[in-house]
Design an enzyme around this catalytic site. Structure first.
Site, PDB file in Angstrom:
ATOM      1  N   ASP A  12       0.829  -1.202   0.000  1.00  0.00           N
ATOM      2  CA  ASP A  12       0.000   0.000   0.000  1.00  0.00           C
ATOM      3  C   ASP A  12       0.870   1.261   0.000  1.00  0.00           C
ATOM      4  O   ASP A  12       1.755   1.389   0.841  1.00  0.00           O
ATOM      5  CB  ASP A  12      -0.853  -0.052   1.275  1.00  0.00           C
ATOM      6  CG  ASP A  12      -2.002   0.919   1.274  1.00  0.00           C
ATOM      7  OD1 ASP A  12      -1.923   1.930   0.545  1.00  0.00           O
ATOM      8  OD2 ASP A  12      -2.963   0.668   2.013  1.00  0.00           O
ATOM      9  N   HIS A  14      -0.455   4.566  -0.048  1.00  0.00           N
ATOM     10  CA  HIS A  14      -1.167   5.791   0.354  1.00  0.00           C
ATOM     11  C   HIS A  14      -0.419   6.469   1.496  1.00  0.00           C
ATOM     12  O   HIS A  14      -0.438   5.994   2.633  1.00  0.00           O
ATOM     13  CB  HIS A  14      -2.598   5.457   0.767  1.00  0.00           C
ATOM     14  CG  HIS A  14      -3.436   4.999  -0.387  1.00  0.00           C
ATOM     15  ND1 HIS A  14      -3.553   3.679  -0.726  1.00  0.00           N
ATOM     16  CD2 HIS A  14      -4.173   5.699  -1.291  1.00  0.00           C
ATOM     17  CE1 HIS A  14      -4.341   3.577  -1.798  1.00  0.00           C
ATOM     18  NE2 HIS A  14      -4.726   4.791  -2.166  1.00  0.00           N
TER      19      HIS A  14
HETATM   20  C1  B12 Z   1      -4.760   9.801  -3.214  1.00  0.00           C
HETATM   21  C2  B12 Z   1      -5.246   8.382  -3.420  1.00  0.00           C
HETATM   22  C3  B12 Z   1      -4.415   7.522  -4.105  1.00  0.00           C
HETATM   23  C4  B12 Z   1      -3.034   7.911  -4.586  1.00  0.00           C
HETATM   24  C5  B12 Z   1      -2.090   7.813  -3.409  1.00  0.00           C
HETATM   25  C6  B12 Z   1      -0.908   8.750  -3.513  1.00  0.00           C
HETATM   26  C7  B12 Z   1      -0.041   8.627  -2.320  1.00  0.00           C
HETATM   27  N1  B12 Z   1       1.189   8.173  -2.539  1.00  0.00           N
HETATM   28  O1  B12 Z   1      -0.440   8.907  -1.207  1.00  0.00           O
HETATM   29  C8  B12 Z   1      -2.779   6.845  -5.681  1.00  0.00           C
HETATM   30  C9  B12 Z   1      -3.221   7.383  -7.035  1.00  0.00           C
HETATM   31  C10 B12 Z   1      -1.330   6.337  -5.822  1.00  0.00           C
HETATM   32  C11 B12 Z   1      -3.725   5.738  -5.273  1.00  0.00           C
HETATM   33  C12 B12 Z   1      -3.605   4.449  -5.705  1.00  0.00           C
HETATM   34  C13 B12 Z   1      -4.519   3.482  -5.399  1.00  0.00           C
HETATM   35  N2  B12 Z   1      -5.694   3.642  -4.736  1.00  0.00           N
HETATM   36 CO1  B12 Z   1      -6.140   5.157  -3.870  1.00  0.00          CO
HETATM   37  N3  B12 Z   1      -6.931   6.732  -3.076  1.00  0.00           N
HETATM   38  C14 B12 Z   1      -6.499   7.955  -2.918  1.00  0.00           C
HETATM   39  C15 B12 Z   1      -7.592   8.807  -2.251  1.00  0.00           C
HETATM   40  C16 B12 Z   1      -8.281   9.617  -3.344  1.00  0.00           C
HETATM   41  C17 B12 Z   1      -7.147   9.751  -1.155  1.00  0.00           C
HETATM   42  C18 B12 Z   1      -6.255   9.101  -0.083  1.00  0.00           C
HETATM   43  C19 B12 Z   1      -5.772  10.173   0.834  1.00  0.00           C
HETATM   44  O2  B12 Z   1      -4.644  10.632   0.715  1.00  0.00           O
HETATM   45  N4  B12 Z   1      -6.640  10.616   1.763  1.00  0.00           N
HETATM   46  C20 B12 Z   1      -6.332  11.669   2.713  1.00  0.00           C
HETATM   47  C21 B12 Z   1      -5.772  11.071   4.035  1.00  0.00           C
HETATM   48  C22 B12 Z   1      -5.517  12.186   5.022  1.00  0.00           C
HETATM   49  O3  B12 Z   1      -6.740  10.188   4.571  1.00  0.00           O
HETATM   50  P1  B12 Z   1      -6.524   8.653   4.783  1.00  0.00           P
HETATM   51  O4  B12 Z   1      -5.450   8.155   3.920  1.00  0.00           O
HETATM   52  O5  B12 Z   1      -7.816   7.978   4.713  1.00  0.00           O
HETATM   53  O6  B12 Z   1      -5.995   8.556   6.297  1.00  0.00           O
HETATM   54  C23 B12 Z   1      -6.775   8.986   7.400  1.00  0.00           C
HETATM   55  C24 B12 Z   1      -7.753   7.961   7.930  1.00  0.00           C
HETATM   56  O7  B12 Z   1      -7.974   6.871   7.052  1.00  0.00           O
HETATM   57  C25 B12 Z   1      -7.238   7.542   9.226  1.00  0.00           C
HETATM   58  N5  B12 Z   1      -6.400   6.366   9.324  1.00  0.00           N
HETATM   59  C26 B12 Z   1      -5.550   5.792   8.465  1.00  0.00           C
HETATM   60  N6  B12 Z   1      -4.883   4.783   9.015  1.00  0.00           N
HETATM   61  C27 B12 Z   1      -5.294   4.692  10.268  1.00  0.00           C
HETATM   62  C28 B12 Z   1      -4.920   3.833  11.313  1.00  0.00           C
HETATM   63  C29 B12 Z   1      -5.512   3.965  12.558  1.00  0.00           C
HETATM   64  C30 B12 Z   1      -5.148   3.055  13.640  1.00  0.00           C
HETATM   65  C31 B12 Z   1      -6.507   4.977  12.761  1.00  0.00           C
HETATM   66  C32 B12 Z   1      -7.141   5.135  14.063  1.00  0.00           C
HETATM   67  C33 B12 Z   1      -6.865   5.820  11.735  1.00  0.00           C
HETATM   68  C34 B12 Z   1      -6.276   5.681  10.494  1.00  0.00           C
HETATM   69  O8  B12 Z   1      -6.486   8.623   9.675  1.00  0.00           O
HETATM   70  C35 B12 Z   1      -5.817   9.220   8.550  1.00  0.00           C
HETATM   71  C36 B12 Z   1      -5.501  10.632   8.873  1.00  0.00           C
HETATM   72  O9  B12 Z   1      -6.631  11.321   9.348  1.00  0.00           O
HETATM   73  C37 B12 Z   1      -8.517   7.707  -1.650  1.00  0.00           C
HETATM   74  C38 B12 Z   1      -9.990   8.093  -1.548  1.00  0.00           C
HETATM   75  C39 B12 Z   1     -10.262   8.894  -0.326  1.00  0.00           C
HETATM   76  N7  B12 Z   1     -10.897   9.987  -0.546  1.00  0.00           N
HETATM   77  O10 B12 Z   1      -9.860   8.537   0.773  1.00  0.00           O
HETATM   78  C40 B12 Z   1      -8.297   6.539  -2.614  1.00  0.00           C
HETATM   79  C41 B12 Z   1      -8.468   5.143  -2.122  1.00  0.00           C
HETATM   80  C42 B12 Z   1      -7.839   4.991  -0.736  1.00  0.00           C
HETATM   81  N8  B12 Z   1      -7.684   4.298  -3.133  1.00  0.00           N
HETATM   82  C43 B12 Z   1      -8.262   3.251  -3.403  1.00  0.00           C
HETATM   83  C44 B12 Z   1      -7.704   2.308  -4.316  1.00  0.00           C
HETATM   84  C45 B12 Z   1      -8.564   1.086  -4.647  1.00  0.00           C
HETATM   85  C46 B12 Z   1      -6.448   2.507  -4.907  1.00  0.00           C
HETATM   86  C47 B12 Z   1      -5.740   1.561  -5.862  1.00  0.00           C
HETATM   87  C48 B12 Z   1      -5.823   0.082  -5.499  1.00  0.00           C
HETATM   88  C49 B12 Z   1      -6.318   1.833  -7.243  1.00  0.00           C
HETATM   89  C50 B12 Z   1      -5.800   0.901  -8.332  1.00  0.00           C
HETATM   90  N9  B12 Z   1      -6.642  -0.056  -8.689  1.00  0.00           N
HETATM   91  O11 B12 Z   1      -4.731   1.102  -8.820  1.00  0.00           O
HETATM   92  C51 B12 Z   1      -4.306   2.082  -5.856  1.00  0.00           C
HETATM   93  C52 B12 Z   1      -3.440   1.342  -4.836  1.00  0.00           C
HETATM   94  C53 B12 Z   1      -2.009   1.692  -4.961  1.00  0.00           C
HETATM   95  C54 B12 Z   1      -1.207   1.135  -3.836  1.00  0.00           C
HETATM   96  N10 B12 Z   1      -0.234   0.269  -4.127  1.00  0.00           N
HETATM   97  O12 B12 Z   1      -1.408   1.443  -2.701  1.00  0.00           O
HETATM   98  C55 B12 Z   1      -9.576   3.043  -2.697  1.00  0.00           C
HETATM   99  C56 B12 Z   1      -9.497   1.984  -1.590  1.00  0.00           C
HETATM  100  C57 B12 Z   1     -10.788   1.176  -1.603  1.00  0.00           C
HETATM  101  C58 B12 Z   1     -10.954   0.259  -0.472  1.00  0.00           C
HETATM  102  N11 B12 Z   1     -10.122   0.191   0.522  1.00  0.00           N
HETATM  103  O13 B12 Z   1     -11.936  -0.415  -0.493  1.00  0.00           O
HETATM  104  C59 B12 Z   1      -9.935   4.500  -2.227  1.00  0.00           C
HETATM  105  C60 B12 Z   1     -10.689   4.572  -0.905  1.00  0.00           C
HETATM  106  C61 B12 Z   1     -10.719   5.146  -3.353  1.00  0.00           C
HETATM  107  C62 B12 Z   1     -12.085   4.499  -3.527  1.00  0.00           C
HETATM  108  N12 B12 Z   1     -13.110   5.026  -2.917  1.00  0.00           N
HETATM  109  O14 B12 Z   1     -12.191   3.516  -4.217  1.00  0.00           O
HETATM  110  N13 B12 Z   1      -4.723   6.226  -4.456  1.00  0.00           N
END
Ligand code: B12
Lengths: 134, 462
Positions: A12, A14
């Site tokens: 992963d 992200h």
């Molecule tokens: C940007 C993004 C990408 C970028 C990432 C760039 C990078 N290097 O960071 C790129 C384009 C590379 C990417 C690729 C992929 N992505 Co993407 N991506 C996103 C996106 C749009 C935003 C992620 C983000 O940065 N969010 C902002 C941060 C601040 O939030 P966060 O990551 O969720 O973290 C917060 C919380 O989750 C939480 N949290 C996280 N971990 C933990 C742990 C604990 C203990 C706790 C309490 C809280 C917590 O706290 C964090 C901070 O507040 C999301 C959609 C979304 N809106 O979330 C999809 C998303 C995460 N991706 C998704 C997918 C499927 C992929 C790919 C598999 C797509 C593909 N088929 O190629 C690939 C995987 C690549 C890989 N090897 O990982 C899906 C995951 C679906 C799922 N889990 O069911 C999402 C949700 C989009 C969707 N709705 O389909 N992605």
């Protein structure tokens, strides 16, 4: 100061959430050891041993978290880290599933705290304080 | 003319290199057998006599500096917590300081291990464990174990700083000689070897030299400033980086095949060359040294039997080699008679095959590796260690390579191989030989005259 290990498990990449978690926990007074994205179970565990971590916070965003987390707890036990709290959050499974069931499965795997999609790191601060203090 | 003398007290020979600091050339070199049992100075005196006889133009020597690897070199034990983290950090620190690591311990030492350590033939112990603020209980436990067995050699404590007070309490007033220095891994995967290396060198100069019977040489030649392998590493670093307006050679490697060990030094970051490759593991030092204790021409020849099968061994003979080699007997003969000098064509060919194996196997262990990981998203590539595919120069040194007519053929073993695709070996490096055997000397010279040392290396490595 309590040490926590954070990181994004498996293949992963992200990275944004991971940086935010690092920032927030550091602000709150934890010594944060960040293994970064693409971390294997062994990366988390080795880091926790050397740094004497009290909790490991696993992030999984890309949907394959369940697969990546299998046997994590067992490996911790093996490495003498049975006492270390295990948290997992992010988007830990694919798509929208009944979270109660998801939580049960992860708890059965040995995770102490399991967070639903959309739950930010701030949601975990109270739990962390309760489990390990600051 | 301003002659400056560089001395290398080796385990078999004392080697002299005389440099003209004004004309910036090498006036001459000489060597004589080292005699640690009797008096190291005998070897030195004889070598000097020969040098002066060959070069009557030398009237007065303006200065002398020396290094030493006599009496088996500097032997160390490395102790840490997790194998791939602080244990590895401790090992790299020792190697970078020019030592051979003969004992390694991880996690909590038990009584048997502590006893083994005490009985081992080592000069210094490096005790690491825990990041700063991290695990302190393990390093404190291990310090206690060292105290329990009343360890007789100096101990350098280079672990979690939070443990320092406790360790002081354990070791103070015990008669154990110990030094507390900065953590070699202060943060996860971050190496910080500087202070520990400095103290290793200091102990080497103050104590080890004395214990090995070389101290008496100092009255005549001044301070012996470092272990020979460290001098080679410094020379390599200088040659790679350049000095002021004198340009260096960039990424390079030095291969030193000796009687007991094969040393490989590389200068270079070794970061992944392709974007889809992810770097894993502990930070790599720019100047990296590895020592293979089971790869050597004589003392360790027998070890080759367990490392390579007869079938594989034969692959290292030249295609036109029609001699019948009895591999086992030939290896035994060399291990039992470490002064063995090949006389026949067959014996020479056999030595060449050993050298090739040492070169090839030490390379496999030194370079980084790529590993293909199958993930839910397909294949990914993880790199551990250095990617040396773009490395520009490979430099051969040490007796076998220097005295071989076609050393470059042996050194070609470092190159990329079709059956070792996952090893990040140099693809097409230029090969140079340290024909005049000056690398260690240039390392010592670089401490005072870096620019001259650099110019001379560029001139004399061919
Ligand atoms: C940007 C993004 C990408 C970028 C990432 C760039 C990078 N290097 O960071 C790129 C384009 C590379 C990417 C690729 C992929 N992505 Co993407 N991506 C996103 C996106 C749009 C935003 C992620 C983000 O940065 N969010 C902002 C941060 C601040 O939030 P966060 O990551 O969720 O973290 C917060 C919380 O989750 C939480 N949290 C996280 N971990 C933990 C742990 C604990 C203990 C706790 C309490 C809280 C917590 O706290 C964090 C901070 O507040 C999301 C959609 C979304 N809106 O979330 C999809 C998303 C995460 N991706 C998704 C997918 C499927 C992929 C790919 C598999 C797509 C593909 N088929 O190629 C690939 C995987 C690549 C890989 N090897 O990982 C899906 C995951 C679906 C799922 N889990 O069911 C999402 C949700 C989009 C969707 N709705 O389909 N992605």
């Amino acid at each position: 100061m309590k040490t926590v290990v954070i990181g994004v498990i498996g293949a992963d990449v992200h990275a944004v959430g991971n940086k935010i978690i690092d920032y927030v926990l550091t602000e709150k007074g934890y010594n944060v050891v960040n293994t970064g994205v693409l971390s294997s179970q062994e990366d988390f565990i080795s880091a926790a041993i050397e740094t004497d971590a009290k909790a490991i916070l696993v992030s999984s965003l890309y949907g394959h978290g369940e697969m990546d987390c299998v046997f994590f707890k067992e490996k911790c036990e093996e490495a003498g880290l049975g006492h270390v709290k295990l948290y997992v959050g992010g988007n830990i499974v694919v798509g929208k599933q009944d979270f109660n069931k998801v939580e049960k499965r992860f708890k059965k795997m040995g995770f102490d705290r399991v967070y639903a999609p959309g739950m930010k790191i701030e949601c975990a601060l109270d739990d962390l304080r309760e489990d390990i203090g600051i | 003319m301003k002659p400056y003398l560089l001395v290398d007290f080796g385990s078999t020979y004392t080697k002299l290199t005389c440099v003209d600091l004004e004309g910036e050339y090498i006036i001459g070199t000489s060597k004589a057998p080292t005699t640690v049992e009797t008096n190291v100075l005998d070897g030195y005196d004889r070598a000097l006599e020969w040098l002066m006889k060959d070069h009557p133009e030398i009237d007065e020597i303006s200065g002398i500096s020396a290094c030493s690897s006599a009496a088996g070199g500097l032997k160390m034990a490395a102790i840490g917590l997790v194998e791939e983290l602080t244990v590895e950090a401790a090992k790299r620190t020792c190697l970078g300081a020019g030592a051979i690591v003969t004992e390694v311990f991880s996690h909590h030492m038990n009584k048997r291990e502590a006893k083994r350590l005490k009985e081992a033939n080592i000069d210094i112990v490096l005790l690491a464990g825990g990041t700063d603020g991290g695990n302190k209980e393990c390093i404190v436990h291990n310090a206690q174990k060292l105290k329990d067995v009343d360890i007789q050699v100096p101990v350098i404590i280079a672990g979690n700083k939070d443990a320092q007070d406790d360790i002081d309490e354990i070791l103070e007033n015990t008669g154990i000689e110990y030094y507390i220095v900065n953590n070699v891994m202060p943060k996860l995967k971050i190496l910080n070897v500087k202070e520990a290396k400095h103290v290793i060198r200091k102990i080497f100069i103050d104590k080890i030299i004395e214990a090995k019977g070389i101290k008496k040489a100092e009255a005549k030649i001044g301070e012996i400033i470092m272990p020979t392998p460290e001098a080679v590493l410094l020379a390599a670093e200088l040659l790679s980086n350049g000095y002021e307006d004198e340009e260096g050679y960039g990424e390079l490697m030095i291969v030193d095949i000796g009687g007991a060990t094969t040393d490989v030094h590389t200068m270079g970051d070794g970061y992944p060359k392709r974007t889809e490759v992810v770097l894993k593991g502990l930070q790599e030092p720019f100047a990296k040294r590895t020592v293979e204790g089971d790869l050597g021409m004589r003392y360790s020849a027998n070890a080759l039997l367990s490392l390579v099968s007869n079938f594989e061994f034969k692959k290292y003979f030249e295609e036109d080699d029609d001699c019948e080699h009895d591999i086992q007997t030939s290896l035994h003969r060399r291990a039992e008679n470490v002064d063995f000098i090949p006389k026949t064509k067959s014996e020479e060919d056999f030595d060449e095959a050993i050298a090739k194996i040492c070169c090839d196997m030490s390379m496999s262990r030194h370079v980084g590796h790529v590993e293909v990981v199958h993930t839910p998203l397909g294949e990914m590539y993880y790199q551990t260690g250095k990617d040396l595919t773009d490395l520009k120069y490979v430099i051969g040194t040490g007796g076998v390579l220097i005295n071989h007519d076609d050393a470059k053929k042996i050194l070609k073993q470092v190159n990329k191989k079709s059956d070792k695709k996952l090893e990040l070996r140099p693809a097409n490096p230029s090969i140079l030989i340290d024909k005049s055997y000056i690398l260690a000397a240039m390392g010592i010279l670089s401490q005072k005259y870096p620019k001259i040392a650099l110019k001379l290396m560029k001139q004399y490595l061919m």
